[in-house]
Structures are given as C-alpha cells and as structure tokens.
Design an enzyme around this catalytic site. Structure first.
Site, PDB file in Angstrom:
ATOM      1  N   GLY A 239      -2.763 -12.365   8.005  1.00  0.00           N
ATOM      2  CA  GLY A 239      -3.469 -11.417   7.143  1.00  0.00           C
ATOM      3  C   GLY A 239      -4.573 -10.607   7.752  1.00  0.00           C
ATOM      4  O   GLY A 239      -5.094  -9.693   7.100  1.00  0.00           O
ATOM      5  N   ARG A 277       1.025  -8.568  11.534  1.00  0.00           N
ATOM      6  CA  ARG A 277       0.521  -7.222  11.767  1.00  0.00           C
ATOM      7  C   ARG A 277      -0.425  -7.135  12.972  1.00  0.00           C
ATOM      8  O   ARG A 277      -0.327  -6.219  13.792  1.00  0.00           O
ATOM      9  CB  ARG A 277      -0.236  -6.783  10.503  1.00  0.00           C
ATOM     10  CG  ARG A 277      -0.681  -5.342  10.482  1.00  0.00           C
ATOM     11  CD  ARG A 277      -1.596  -5.104   9.278  1.00  0.00           C
ATOM     12  NE  ARG A 277      -1.064  -5.633   8.047  1.00  0.00           N
ATOM     13  CZ  ARG A 277      -0.262  -4.961   7.221  1.00  0.00           C
ATOM     14  NH1 ARG A 277       0.085  -3.724   7.514  1.00  0.00           N
ATOM     15  NH2 ARG A 277       0.175  -5.524   6.119  1.00  0.00           N
ATOM     16  N   TYR A 318       2.720   1.623  -0.128  1.00  0.00           N
ATOM     17  CA  TYR A 318       1.317   1.189  -0.259  1.00  0.00           C
ATOM     18  C   TYR A 318       0.323   2.341  -0.169  1.00  0.00           C
ATOM     19  O   TYR A 318      -0.855   2.105   0.036  1.00  0.00           O
ATOM     20  CB  TYR A 318       0.933   0.233   0.880  1.00  0.00           C
ATOM     21  CG  TYR A 318       1.821  -0.935   1.145  1.00  0.00           C
ATOM     22  CD1 TYR A 318       2.141  -1.843   0.141  1.00  0.00           C
ATOM     23  CD2 TYR A 318       2.298  -1.180   2.427  1.00  0.00           C
ATOM     24  CE1 TYR A 318       2.930  -2.943   0.423  1.00  0.00           C
ATOM     25  CE2 TYR A 318       3.076  -2.285   2.715  1.00  0.00           C
ATOM     26  CZ  TYR A 318       3.392  -3.162   1.691  1.00  0.00           C
ATOM     27  OH  TYR A 318       4.154  -4.256   1.976  1.00  0.00           O
ATOM     28  N   CYS A 344      15.656  12.217  -0.456  1.00  0.00           N
ATOM     29  CA  CYS A 344      15.579  12.839  -1.774  1.00  0.00           C
ATOM     30  C   CYS A 344      14.765  11.988  -2.741  1.00  0.00           C
ATOM     31  O   CYS A 344      15.316  11.364  -3.664  1.00  0.00           O
ATOM     32  CB  CYS A 344      16.986  13.089  -2.306  1.00  0.00           C
ATOM     33  SG  CYS A 344      17.866  14.226  -1.242  1.00  0.00           S
ATOM     34  N   GLU A 345      13.490  11.917  -2.484  1.00  0.00           N
ATOM     35  CA  GLU A 345      12.520  11.210  -3.321  1.00  0.00           C
ATOM     36  C   GLU A 345      11.190  11.928  -3.158  1.00  0.00           C
ATOM     37  O   GLU A 345      10.799  12.229  -2.024  1.00  0.00           O
ATOM     38  CB  GLU A 345      12.319   9.762  -2.845  1.00  0.00           C
ATOM     39  CG  GLU A 345      13.492   8.834  -3.002  1.00  0.00           C
ATOM     40  CD  GLU A 345      13.722   8.366  -4.431  1.00  0.00           C
ATOM     41  OE1 GLU A 345      12.819   8.511  -5.283  1.00  0.00           O
ATOM     42  OE2 GLU A 345      14.832   7.861  -4.693  1.00  0.00           O
ATOM     43  N   TYR A 373       5.908  -3.992  10.010  1.00  0.00           N
ATOM     44  CA  TYR A 373       6.423  -3.561   8.717  1.00  0.00           C
ATOM     45  C   TYR A 373       6.917  -2.104   8.780  1.00  0.00           C
ATOM     46  O   TYR A 373       6.849  -1.362   7.810  1.00  0.00           O
ATOM     47  CB  TYR A 373       5.360  -3.742   7.613  1.00  0.00           C
ATOM     48  CG  TYR A 373       4.826  -5.155   7.585  1.00  0.00           C
ATOM     49  CD1 TYR A 373       5.600  -6.183   7.089  1.00  0.00           C
ATOM     50  CD2 TYR A 373       3.562  -5.464   8.102  1.00  0.00           C
ATOM     51  CE1 TYR A 373       5.133  -7.492   7.098  1.00  0.00           C
ATOM     52  CE2 TYR A 373       3.090  -6.764   8.124  1.00  0.00           C
ATOM     53  CZ  TYR A 373       3.885  -7.777   7.612  1.00  0.00           C
ATOM     54  OH  TYR A 373       3.423  -9.076   7.623  1.00  0.00           O
TER      55      TYR A 373
HETATM   56  C1  LIG Z   1       3.466 -11.907   5.530  1.00  0.00           C
HETATM   57  C2  LIG Z   1       2.966 -13.247   5.869  1.00  0.00           C
HETATM   58  C3  LIG Z   1       2.224 -13.459   7.032  1.00  0.00           C
HETATM   59  C4  LIG Z   1       1.824 -12.354   7.980  1.00  0.00           C
HETATM   60  O1  LIG Z   1       0.883 -11.497   7.419  1.00  0.00           O
HETATM   61  P1  LIG Z   1       0.191 -10.384   8.334  1.00  0.00           P
HETATM   62  O2  LIG Z   1      -0.682  -9.636   7.384  1.00  0.00           O
HETATM   63  O3  LIG Z   1       1.247  -9.538   8.920  1.00  0.00           O
HETATM   64  O4  LIG Z   1      -0.613 -11.101   9.368  1.00  0.00           O
HETATM   65  C5  LIG Z   1       1.857 -14.761   7.336  1.00  0.00           C
HETATM   66  N1  LIG Z   1       2.185 -15.790   6.521  1.00  0.00           N
HETATM   67  C6  LIG Z   1       2.878 -15.621   5.389  1.00  0.00           C
HETATM   68  C7  LIG Z   1       3.213 -16.786   4.545  1.00  0.00           C
HETATM   69  C8  LIG Z   1       3.292 -14.339   5.019  1.00  0.00           C
HETATM   70  O5  LIG Z   1       3.979 -14.169   3.883  1.00  0.00           O
END
Ligand SMILES: *Cc1c(COP(=O)(O)O)cnc(C)c1O
Length: 415
Positions: A239, A277, A318, A344-345, A373
């Site tokens: 995250g 990410r 997003y 086409c959106e 992603y």
């Molecule tokens: C998507 C996800 C991640 C990775 O999240 P990032 O924001 O890309 O670091 C890690 N663990 C779980 C369970 C996820 O669903």
C-alpha cells in the site's frame, strides 16, 4: 528515482532511446527498466533492516513472468490472489515456500493447488474459508499455515476504490469477530493459526495509517498470545504510495520502514510486507503515438493517441494522474489539451485539461509511472489487442510479452 531520462533532448529508458523501441515494436507499448525495478526492490528491503522480514511482491500489480523472475532472483516472495497468479509465480521460477495467498474468495481447487505447492501462508478472511481450507487440508493429511486477515479499521485516506480497511469494507475479519475466529481456527484439524495479517489500502500518502495499523496489530498479537495462540507472523500488507506527479509526495521507503521498526521491534514475529506499486510503478511507462488532433467545442482541443483505457485503465477507473511528455525534445510553448484514446467510451481520457508542450500528429509520448496496475488491468475491450511489453537492461532490450494479434482476440471462440 528512475532510469527514464533525456539524452540530447530525447527520452531514453536506461541507454535505449524510446523512439527506437517504438520503431522496432510499435505502439502502444509498455516499457520497463530493469535497473529501476531492482533498485526499488533493494531500497525497500534495506529500509526494513532491523526486522525479520519476508517481502512478498504483489503479483497483481505487474504479473509479467520476466518481472516476476527478476524479483524471484532478488530473493523476494510473492503475494498472490488467485490460482492463476500461483501458476505465474511457479512458471517464473518463484519459490512456493515464499508465497502468501490473499483474497476474499478463493476457489476450492485454488486452495488445493496452493497446498500441493507448499506455500508459506494462507491469509484467510472468513470462518467459511477456514472450514473449507481445513477440510481440504485434512483430506490431504496436511496442515495449512494460516494468518487471519483482520480489518484494523484505519482510514488510509486514499481513493475510496483502493481503501480496504474502512468498517464497511468486504475485506478482512471485523474487529469484533477476530477472537472468536481464532478460536475456531484453533479447533480445526487442517489449520495452524500462525499469524495475523492486514492490508489497509493502496497509494497511501502518509506514514500515519501504517503506524496506526501496526500499533493495532501489535496489540492484537499480544492479545492472541494471551488467548493461547502462538502467533509468530505479522503481515502488514502493501500500500505504500508513489509520486504520480500530482498530490502530496508520499513517504520514502525509509520513513515507512522506520515507522514499522519502531512499532514492531521486539515483538518476536516474522514481519511480512506485500509491496506492489512501490516496486514497479515508476519502473514502467506506456509509450503511445498521437493519431491525430481534433478541435472540440470552443477552446477544447483533443489529442487522440493510440493507447486507450483498455491499455491503461487507471485514469478512467480512479481519476488517476499520469505525467505525460513527448519522447522527442519538447517543442517550445504550451497548450492545454485533453489526451484521449480511441475507445468508444467517454471515460477514455488519459489526461484531462492537461498543460503540455505542443503536440503534433505522429509524435511519440509517454505516460509515466505506468508499471503498476497498467498492463495488469489491460483488456481487449473494443477488440483491441493488448500492448507489447519490453524490458530494457542497459543498452539491450527484449520483448517480454508479444503484442497480441487478431488471432489472439478470438482464441477459444467458435462462430
Ligand atoms: C493489492 C494488494 C497489495 C499490493 O498493494 P500495493 O498498493 O500495490 O502495494 C498487497 N496486499 C494485498 C492483500 C493486496 O490486495
């Protein structure tokens, strides 16, 4: 820090001019820098020195085999969310004993395959899942190592689509049910509850929610041990955000690491982290070409490019921002345009009312920070073959996924 830089005015990936790649493989194309990916992996892991850590790359963010193989050779484990991702990891030479299986809905055959492969840990999210896993494991005379993913209910202050620890979220076990669920786990013959897990969201731009979650998880580990559960693993999920060129600068891996070390030191757990990410986002760009310009109503100007929302979904999904720039030396001056794809959106807008250097038909441009992603979410919508993927390593490069053909579009179909 990344290895997409201008040389004599022209944008390169490491030592390879992006214009040359466009000539060789066409557009749209995803281009990844090996040096950038490896650098991120090393910086991230060194930021967590001081803890006993297993870093598991979140496969869903960039599932190409070549990228997984690079990270496997660096010693990383993998966080998977499906049997298909387990297949990818094994095909890439990843070590099953470093695989964590996350997700709110796992099929029985996926659980069985992961048991057979001997993965490190199942992150379970419901009582029913525990019962199903126990049944399958017991039938195989196995015991599944399990962490329960709990919902620590912290507000990650990120886009609502990628916040996963709000009280209304489908993810994780709600706080009030956690102790009872561990008791259930302890009573099941095919389950060994070895850990706790959380994942509070994605593209998180401050250390505070991570520190808050870590505090709560630490307290939970201690509480569960009082209850007689021998909890020796703590999975903090992924995250950590990356800079996309808008919004606040996210914390560095070092700041993130310091916060985790401060809270978790001395807890006597193996700490798992699941970065996606952070490792791969700015190791990749989407290379695309201007098809034409189009005058809209009044002063509205559209630049139509050959990549669309099927190739890069994040802006439509997003309202995500990706920096864009021409590959050739930027022309003098500036204009405000909408950069749009051919799909086409009305949502097929890669950049809205963006101030850019003047762009002309035939120009190559890159959308930056598209490694995570990006291709992972690409589709064939509008019968558009998915882009080619290229990996650059210094002066050399290779195709790591061929551009799809029209034949690929109809594979498995019968008229
Ligand atoms: C998507 C996800 C991640 C990775 O999240 P990032 O924001 O890309 O670091 C890690 N663990 C779980 C369970 C996820 O669903």
């Amino acid at each position: 820090m990344n290895h997409f830089q201008r040389r004599k005015g022209e944008l390169c990936c490491e030592d390879v001019p992006l214009s040359r790649l466009a000539e060789e493989v066409g557009t749209p194309a995803y281009v990844y820098s090996k040096a950038t990916l490896l650098r991120h992996a090393r910086v991230f892991r060194s930021a967590l020195r001081g803890l006993d850590v297993l870093a598991c790359f979140a496969v869903k963010s960039a599932p190409n085999l070549a990228l997984l193989a690079l990270l496997a050779r660096e010693g990383l484990g993998f966080d998977i969310v499906s049997g298909g991702e387990l297949f990818r990891v094994l095909q890439a030479g990843g070590d099953a004993r470093k695989v964590v299986f996350s997700g709110v809905g796992k099929r029985q055959e996926e659980l069985a395959a992961a048991l057979d492969a001997g993965i490190f840990q199942f992150n379970c999210e419901s009582e029913e899942e525990l019962q199903q896993l126990s049944r399958i494991a017991a039938r195989k005379k196995r015991v599944a190592p399990v962490a329960l993913r709990v919902n620590p209910e912290v507000d990650a202050r990120t886009h609502p689509h990628i916040a996963t620890a709000l009280s209304t979220s489908k993810f994780g076990i709600p706080a009030e049910r956690v102790l009872a669920t561990y008791r259930l786990a302890a009573s099941l013959p095919g389950i060994r509850a070895v850990g706790v897990a959380c994942h509070i969201g994605s593209q998180i731009a401050s250390v505070k929610p991570f520190a808050e979650a870590a505090e709560k998880m630490r307290a939970l580990v201690l509480r569960l041990r009082e209850d007689g559960h021998d909890i020796r693993r703590l999975d903090m999920g992924g995250g950590l955000g990356v800079p996309y060129g808008d919004g606040p600068e996210p914390p560095s891996p070092r700041q993130y690491g310091e916060a985790l070390v401060r809270v978790l030191e001395g807890l006597d757990v193996k700490v798992l982290v699941e970065p996606g990410r952070l490792l791969v986002a700015n190791a990749g760009v989407l290379l695309t070409r201007v098809l034409l310009r189009k005058q809209g109503r009044g002063s509205r100007r559209f630049v139509v490019v050959d990549a669309g929302m099927n190739d890069l979904l994040r802006p439509a999904l997003y309202q995500a921002h990706h920096e864009l720039e021409p590959v050739a030396r930027p022309r003098r001056g500036a204009e405000v345009v909408d950069v749009v794809g051919p799909v086409c959106e009305s949502a097929d807008v890669l950049a809205k009312r963006r101030r850019v250097h003047p762009l002309a038909t035939g120009d190559l441009i890159v959308m930056r920070t598209a490694g995570a992603y990006g291709m992972a979410m690409a589709s064939q919508y509008n019968a558009r073959p998915r882009p080619v993927e290229v990996l650059v390593d210094g002066r050399s490069w290779r195709v790591i996924r061929a551009r799809e053909s029209y034949k690929d579009l109809i594979r498995g179909e019968s008229p």
